[in-house]
Design an enzyme around this catalytic site. Structure first.
Site, PDB file in Angstrom:
ATOM      1  N   HIS A  67       0.840  -1.204   0.000  1.00 36.11           N
ATOM      2  CA  HIS A  67       0.000   0.000   0.000  1.00 36.11           C
ATOM      3  C   HIS A  67       0.871   1.249   0.000  1.00 36.11           C
ATOM      4  O   HIS A  67       0.419   2.321  -0.367  1.00 36.11           O
ATOM      5  CB  HIS A  67      -0.977  -0.009   1.184  1.00 36.11           C
ATOM      6  CG  HIS A  67      -0.340   0.299   2.493  1.00 36.11           C
ATOM      7  ND1 HIS A  67       0.495  -0.586   3.140  1.00 36.11           N
ATOM      8  CD2 HIS A  67      -0.374   1.401   3.276  1.00 36.11           C
ATOM      9  CE1 HIS A  67       0.927  -0.034   4.257  1.00 36.11           C
ATOM     10  NE2 HIS A  67       0.415   1.163   4.369  1.00 36.11           N
ATOM     11  N   LYS A  72       9.369  -2.821   3.673  1.00 36.67           N
ATOM     12  CA  LYS A  72      10.527  -2.761   4.568  1.00 36.67           C
ATOM     13  C   LYS A  72      10.418  -3.804   5.657  1.00 36.67           C
ATOM     14  O   LYS A  72       9.335  -4.027   6.206  1.00 36.67           O
ATOM     15  CB  LYS A  72      10.563  -1.363   5.205  1.00 36.67           C
ATOM     16  CG  LYS A  72      11.694  -1.089   6.100  1.00 36.67           C
ATOM     17  CD  LYS A  72      12.614  -0.031   5.503  1.00 36.67           C
ATOM     18  CE  LYS A  72      13.949   0.038   6.179  1.00 36.67           C
ATOM     19  NZ  LYS A  72      14.740  -1.170   6.037  1.00 36.67           N
ATOM     20  N   LYS A  96       3.257  -1.864  12.111  1.00 37.17           N
ATOM     21  CA  LYS A  96       4.218  -1.035  12.852  1.00 37.17           C
ATOM     22  C   LYS A  96       4.533   0.248  12.075  1.00 37.17           C
ATOM     23  O   LYS A  96       4.508   1.343  12.620  1.00 37.17           O
ATOM     24  CB  LYS A  96       5.497  -1.855  13.090  1.00 37.17           C
ATOM     25  CG  LYS A  96       6.551  -1.156  13.888  1.00 37.17           C
ATOM     26  CD  LYS A  96       7.769  -2.036  14.133  1.00 37.17           C
ATOM     27  CE  LYS A  96       7.554  -3.035  15.236  1.00 37.17           C
ATOM     28  NZ  LYS A  96       8.801  -3.603  15.786  1.00 37.17           N
ATOM     29  N   LYS A 108       9.475  -9.016   5.330  1.00 29.39           N
ATOM     30  CA  LYS A 108      10.433  -9.674   6.223  1.00 29.39           C
ATOM     31  C   LYS A 108      11.150 -10.740   5.426  1.00 29.39           C
ATOM     32  O   LYS A 108      10.590 -11.298   4.465  1.00 29.39           O
ATOM     33  CB  LYS A 108       9.706 -10.334   7.405  1.00 29.39           C
ATOM     34  CG  LYS A 108      10.583 -10.533   8.615  1.00 29.39           C
ATOM     35  CD  LYS A 108      10.686  -9.275   9.453  1.00 29.39           C
ATOM     36  CE  LYS A 108      11.634  -9.436  10.610  1.00 29.39           C
ATOM     37  NZ  LYS A 108      11.617  -8.252  11.485  1.00 29.39           N
ATOM     38  N   SER A 364      15.642   3.661  10.490  1.00 30.52           N
ATOM     39  CA  SER A 364      15.937   3.066   9.178  1.00 30.52           C
ATOM     40  C   SER A 364      15.342   3.928   8.067  1.00 30.52           C
ATOM     41  O   SER A 364      15.936   4.088   7.000  1.00 30.52           O
ATOM     42  CB  SER A 364      15.316   1.677   9.064  1.00 30.52           C
ATOM     43  OG  SER A 364      16.076   0.763   9.779  1.00 30.52           O
TER      44      SER A 364
END
Ligand code: NAD
Length: 473
Positions: A67, A72, A96, A108, A364
């Protein structure tokens, strides 16, 4: 999920999601799309071991949501890695990122190896081959999917990844943004090491500054003089303890796997780490009392308990004995759903992991932005700000006929460097996220806990984004 595995981590994430959906207005189609993992890439590739044997390596990359682009999420090296776990962790990354307003989808990766059983050269070959496989399938890139460190990986692996990517994509000007958590020399950002612990501190400090919340818990406002217990003195726990102590709180107990220590006057985490290095244990720290079991620390009377070690450490068995008023989930998944129920009954406020430990991904994001802008934070404005501050201070001193102390002068003159700006961006992020979640929670008295409120906040943001993209006409 493999046939023998009785428990699905991904299903448990789906259950938490479902629990929150009834507090949203989105139709079931949008909710189904948000829950689903968009792409699951399972791969096998060979590696030649140092002894000449060929071994087939099992690895994954899951992109849960696009989206927002890029996706990440970290890469884990562990022999526990399996598809179900990678899918669950990828979906948690989506939620998150949404909660802390980091504009990424969740992803992931995992390689099913125990890194301790491989030489450095073998690990380098595995990491580079994994990266090459991701490049071949278009599963990595600064605008596609940006990995980061997780269990068993760190700066070294991220440096191998960026080097492999850049060599396979010659001339790609933004190649450094294909991965975060890199060493500074390879495009990393200052302030990453302490980011998660500092984010935990900022999040809990904001909760402690909320009058209504503190009144309900029967605690005075602010962090100063609060008593803190920290489990785990690793990267996250150490920095949590440090920032709380520096803000005037008392870290009355620390727990490590070999035991726990208590001191009513407060412990200095730096000295405790030195003592542990010298003696091999945190026990017998001068001036502190040893606790019989390391888990006893979780049941001490204190204002704030911070589990910063492992998952499932507070569960249906020991949650009834928790005496803290606030539990700050610095680790991932330290409290089970049974513990959540006990906390709700006892009026304990559990500040959920999904947003509280988002400092790492937030910083990050800053690293990725630095890579895309090709300039170190602070480079353009540091000197200008210092010159301006110096001029303003000079004028004030001249007009008032008074001089400020050298310490104050240093503070006022200081122009922001990279670490200052990263810390400031993290502070803003954690404060805003805390307020947003609290406002969702307070908007509906039926929402049972802060974790569910955090999910509701995430779902609303991701669903709005899908709806605005026009995917659901
Ligand atoms: P770490 O390995 O640096 O530290 C963990 C510490 O916990 C170690 O010192 C270990 O000895 C200790 N420990 C292990 N078993 C224990 C026990 N039974 N009782 C007390 N202490 C015990 O790891 P970390 O990076 O600090 O991560 C800690 C937790 O925070 C993990 O759940 C991790 O997923 C989560 N987290 C970390 C980051 C990050 O940026 N490092 C980001 C988000 C979440």
């Amino acid at each position: 999920m493999s046939a023998q595995q009785p428990y699905s981590f991904f299903h448990s994430v789906e259950r938490s999601f479902d629990k929150a959906t009834k507090f949203t207005k989105w139709d079931s189609g949008i909710l189904e799309q948000i829950k689903a993992c968009n792409s699951v890439y399972q791969m096998r590739f060979p590696v030649k071991r140092d002894n000449g044997d060929i071994e087939v390596i099992e690895a994954y990359r899951v992109q849960h949501s696009q989206h927002k682009s890029p996706c990440k999420g970290g890469i884990r090296f562990s022999d526990e890695v399996n598809q179900d776990e990678v899918m669950a962790l990828a979906s948690l990354m989506t939620y998150k990122c949404a909660i802390v307003n980091v504009p990424f989808g969740g992803a992931k990766g995992g390689i099913k190896i125990n890194p301790r059983k491989y030489s450095e050269y073998e690990l380098e070959k595995i990491t580079r081959r994994y990266t090459a496989e991701l490049v071949k399938k278009n599963f990595i890139g600064p605008g596609i999917d940006v990995p980061a460190p997780d269990y068993g990986t760190g700066e070294r692996e991220m440096a191998w990844i960026v080097d492999t990517y850049a060599s396979l994509k010659p001339g790609e000007i933004d190649a450094a943004g294909c991965v975060t958590g890199k060493p500074i020399t390879q495009g990393g950002v200052r302030g990453r090491t302490e980011a998660t612990g500092l984010g935990v501190f900022f999040g809990i400090r904001e909760v402690c500054n909320m009058e209504e919340v503190m009144k309900k818990l029967g605690l005075p406002l602010g962090v100063k003089d609060k008593t803190i217990v920290v489990q785990g003195l690793g990267n996250v726990g150490y920095h949590c303890a440090k920032f709380f102590r520096e803000a005037g709180a008392k870290v009355v107990a620390l727990a490590e796997y070999e035991g726990a220590i208590y001191c009513a006057d407060g412990l200095n985490e730096e000295d405790v780490v030195k003592h542990r290095k010298a003696t091999g244990s945190i026990l017998n720290y001068p001036g502190a009392t040893n606790l019989a079991k390391n888990t006893d620390a979780l049941e001490l009377a204190c204002d704030i308990l911070i589990p910063a070690a492992l998952e499932n450490v507070i569960n249906g068995d020991n949650a009834p004995n928790v005496k803290a008023k606030i539990v700050g989930e610095a680790a991932n998944g330290p409290c089970t759903p049974e513990a959540d129920e006990v906390f709700a009954q006892k009026g304990i406020l559990c500040v959920p992991d999904m947003y509280l430990n988002a400092g790492g991904v937030t910083v990050s994001y800053f690293e990725w932005l630095k890579n895309l802008s090709h300039v170190r934070y602070g480079r353009m404005e540091k000197r200008f700000t210092e010159n301006l501050n110096s001029h303003i201070l000079g004028q004030i001193e001249e007009l008032s006929g008074k001089r400020v102390s050298d310490k104050e002068r240093e503070f006022i003159m200081h122009g922001p460097d990279e670490q200052d700006l990263v810390h400031s961006g993290l502070e803003e992020t954690m404060i805003s996220a805390t307020r947003e979640i609290m406002s969702v929670w307070h908007s509906n008295p039926e929402i049972p806990d802060m974790r569910t409120a955090a999910y509701v906040s995430a779902i609303n943001k991701v669903a709005t984004s899908y709806a605005e993209l026009g995917i659901f006409p």
